[in-house]
Design a protein around this motif. Structure first.
Motif, PDB file in Angstrom:
ATOM      1  N   GLU A 150     -74.663  94.238  -0.565  1.00 35.54           N
ATOM      2  CA  GLU A 150     -74.793  95.311   0.428  1.00 35.54           C
ATOM      3  C   GLU A 150     -74.665  96.684  -0.228  1.00 35.54           C
ATOM      4  OE1 GLU A 150     -75.630  97.454   3.581  1.00 35.54           O
ATOM      5  OE2 GLU A 150     -75.922  95.291   3.411  1.00 35.54           O
ATOM      6  N   LEU A 151     -73.759  96.815  -1.170  1.00 34.46           N
ATOM      7  CA  LEU A 151     -73.583  98.085  -1.879  1.00 34.46           C
ATOM      8  C   LEU A 151     -74.853  98.458  -2.650  1.00 34.46           C
ATOM      9  CD1 LEU A 151     -71.331 100.197  -2.322  1.00 34.46           C
ATOM     10  CD2 LEU A 151     -70.685  98.921  -4.363  1.00 34.46           C
ATOM     11  N   GLY A 152     -75.458  97.491  -3.323  1.00 37.90           N
ATOM     12  CA  GLY A 152     -76.698  97.740  -4.055  1.00 37.90           C
ATOM     13  C   GLY A 152     -77.852  98.104  -3.132  1.00 37.90           C
ATOM     14  N   ARG A 153     -77.977  97.364  -2.038  1.00 36.44           N
ATOM     15  CA  ARG A 153     -79.039  97.655  -1.061  1.00 36.44           C
ATOM     16  C   ARG A 153     -78.864  99.059  -0.484  1.00 36.44           C
ATOM     17  NH1 ARG A 153     -77.659  92.551   1.233  1.00 36.44           N
ATOM     18  NH2 ARG A 153     -78.916  90.974   0.220  1.00 36.44           N
ATOM     19  N   SER A 154     -77.642  99.402  -0.154  1.00 35.45           N
ATOM     20  CA  SER A 154     -77.363 100.736   0.401  1.00 35.45           C
ATOM     21  C   SER A 154     -77.728 101.844  -0.576  1.00 35.45           C
ATOM     22  CB  SER A 154     -75.890 100.858   0.791  1.00 35.45           C
ATOM     23  OG  SER A 154     -75.594  99.991   1.846  1.00 35.45           O
ATOM     24  N   ALA A 155     -77.459 101.619  -1.859  1.00 36.50           N
ATOM     25  CA  ALA A 155     -77.790 102.628  -2.877  1.00 36.50           C
ATOM     26  C   ALA A 155     -79.291 102.880  -2.920  1.00 36.50           C
ATOM     27  CB  ALA A 155     -77.278 102.196  -4.244  1.00 36.50           C
ATOM     28  N   VAL A 156     -80.070 101.822  -2.744  1.00 39.81           N
ATOM     29  CA  VAL A 156     -81.534 101.971  -2.734  1.00 39.81           C
ATOM     30  C   VAL A 156     -81.987 102.629  -1.429  1.00 39.81           C
ATOM     31  CG1 VAL A 156     -83.714 100.691  -2.699  1.00 39.81           C
ATOM     32  CG2 VAL A 156     -81.917 100.065  -4.332  1.00 39.81           C
TER      33      VAL A 156
ATOM     34  N   VAL B 278     -81.793  87.880  -3.467  1.00 43.49           N
ATOM     35  CA  VAL B 278     -81.000  88.932  -4.106  1.00 43.49           C
ATOM     36  C   VAL B 278     -81.582  90.324  -3.811  1.00 43.49           C
ATOM     37  CG1 VAL B 278     -79.804  89.694  -6.197  1.00 43.49           C
ATOM     38  CG2 VAL B 278     -80.208  87.250  -5.825  1.00 43.49           C
ATOM     39  N   TRP B 279     -82.380  90.916  -4.714  1.00 43.24           N
ATOM     40  CA  TRP B 279     -82.873  92.291  -4.524  1.00 43.24           C
ATOM     41  C   TRP B 279     -84.307  92.349  -4.018  1.00 43.24           C
ATOM     42  CZ3 TRP B 279     -78.592  94.573  -4.341  1.00 43.24           C
ATOM     43  CH2 TRP B 279     -77.587  94.367  -5.281  1.00 43.24           C
ATOM     44  N   ALA B 280     -84.894  91.233  -3.586  1.00 45.49           N
ATOM     45  CA  ALA B 280     -86.301  91.218  -3.166  1.00 45.49           C
ATOM     46  C   ALA B 280     -86.568  92.233  -2.053  1.00 45.49           C
ATOM     47  CB  ALA B 280     -86.715  89.820  -2.729  1.00 45.49           C
ATOM     48  N   ASP B 281     -85.762  92.223  -1.008  1.00 47.75           N
ATOM     49  CA  ASP B 281     -85.976  93.157   0.106  1.00 47.75           C
ATOM     50  C   ASP B 281     -85.714  94.598  -0.316  1.00 47.75           C
ATOM     51  OD1 ASP B 281     -86.657  91.031   1.739  1.00 47.75           O
ATOM     52  OD2 ASP B 281     -84.674  90.902   2.681  1.00 47.75           O
ATOM     53  N   ALA B 282     -84.716  94.813  -1.151  1.00 47.51           N
ATOM     54  CA  ALA B 282     -84.417  96.172  -1.624  1.00 47.51           C
ATOM     55  C   ALA B 282     -85.557  96.700  -2.485  1.00 47.51           C
ATOM     56  CB  ALA B 282     -83.104  96.188  -2.407  1.00 47.51           C
ATOM     57  N   LEU B 283     -86.168  95.830  -3.292  1.00 46.19           N
ATOM     58  CA  LEU B 283     -87.303  96.242  -4.115  1.00 46.19           C
ATOM     59  C   LEU B 283     -88.486  96.619  -3.237  1.00 46.19           C
ATOM     60  CD1 LEU B 283     -88.744  96.695  -6.778  1.00 46.19           C
ATOM     61  CD2 LEU B 283     -89.130  94.224  -6.921  1.00 46.19           C
TER      62      LEU B 283
END
Length: 179
Positions: A92-98, A121-126
Motif C-alpha cells: 500500500e505504501l508503494g502504491r500510494s507513492a506512485v 505486486v506492482w502490476a496495477d501501480a505500473l
C-alpha cells in the motif's frame, strides 16, 4: 518541471541480469534527483541475503526515504507471490507513492518482473503510473524486459542495459538528459 529531455519516450528502463546492479543504479539516480531538487516519488527495493540466498526485500519510499519490510520467505500472515510473502502495508505504501505523483514528477519503480507479468505486486501501480504521463524510471531484470515492455506497450522506452556496458556510461548519458 523535471523531464528527461531529448527522449522519444517518457519511460526509461534500467535493466541487467539478476544481481547486476539495477537497484544500486536506481539508488544513485534517486540521490541525484534529491541533490538537484528534481521532484520525484516512488520506491526502490533493497534485498538482503541469508545463507547465500535472497531472503527478503525492504521497500524504500522516495523522496522521504521511508523504509519498511516489503517481503520475506517466512511470514505466514502475508500473501505469497512467487517465492516471497508480501507485506500488505508495504504494498500500500508503494502504491500510494506512485498514485500521489504530481504532473512533472519523476516516478521511480524498482524490481518490476515476473510477479507483475502475472498481474501481481506492482502490476496495477505500473498501469496507473503509465496512465499519468509522468516520466517513469523502471528497473527490470534483463530476462523479462521484453515481456514487460510488450505487456505494457512501452515500445518507445529508452533502455539502459548494465549487462552489456558499464553503468558509468549509462549514468553519464542519463544524467546528461535530466534538467
Amino acid at each position: 518541471m523535471a523531464l528527461l529531455q531529448g527522449m522519444k519516450s517518457e519511460v526509461v528502463v534500467i535493466t541487467a541480469e539478476k544481481g547486476g546492479g539495477k537497484t544500486a543504479f536506481m539508488k544513485k539516480i534517486v540521490s541525484f534527483l534529491s541533490e538537484n531538487g528534481i521532484p520525484h516519488t516512488g520506491f526502490f527495493a533493497d534485498g538482503s541475503w541469508h545463507d547465500g540466498e535472497r531472503s527478503a526485500f525492504s521497500l524504500c519510499v522516495v523522496p522521504e526515504m521511508t523504509s519498511i519490510i516489503l517481503c520475506d520467505r517466512r511470514n505466514p500472515d502475508w500473501p505469497r507471490h512467487g517465492r516471497f510473502r508480501y507485506n500488505p502495508a508495504a504494498l500500500e505504501l508503494g502504491r500510494s507513492a506512485v498514485e500521489r505523483a504530481l504532473p512533472g514528477e519523476i516516478i521511480v519503480m524498482d524490481e518490476i518482473g515476473l510477479q507483475e507479468l502475472r498481474g501481481e505486486v506492482w502490476a496495477d501501480a505500473l498501469t496507473a503510473a503509465l496512465g499519468k504521463k509522468n516520466t517513469l524510471l523502471l528497473s527490470v531484470r534483463r530476462r523479462v524486459v521484453d515481456d514487460i515492455m510488450a505487456k505494457w506497450n512501452m515500445r518507445d522506452a529508452r533502455i539502459f542495459d548494465g549487462s552489456g556496458s558499464p553503468w558509468e556510461s549509462a549514468w553519464r548519458s542519463l544524467t546528461g538528459q535530466i534538467s
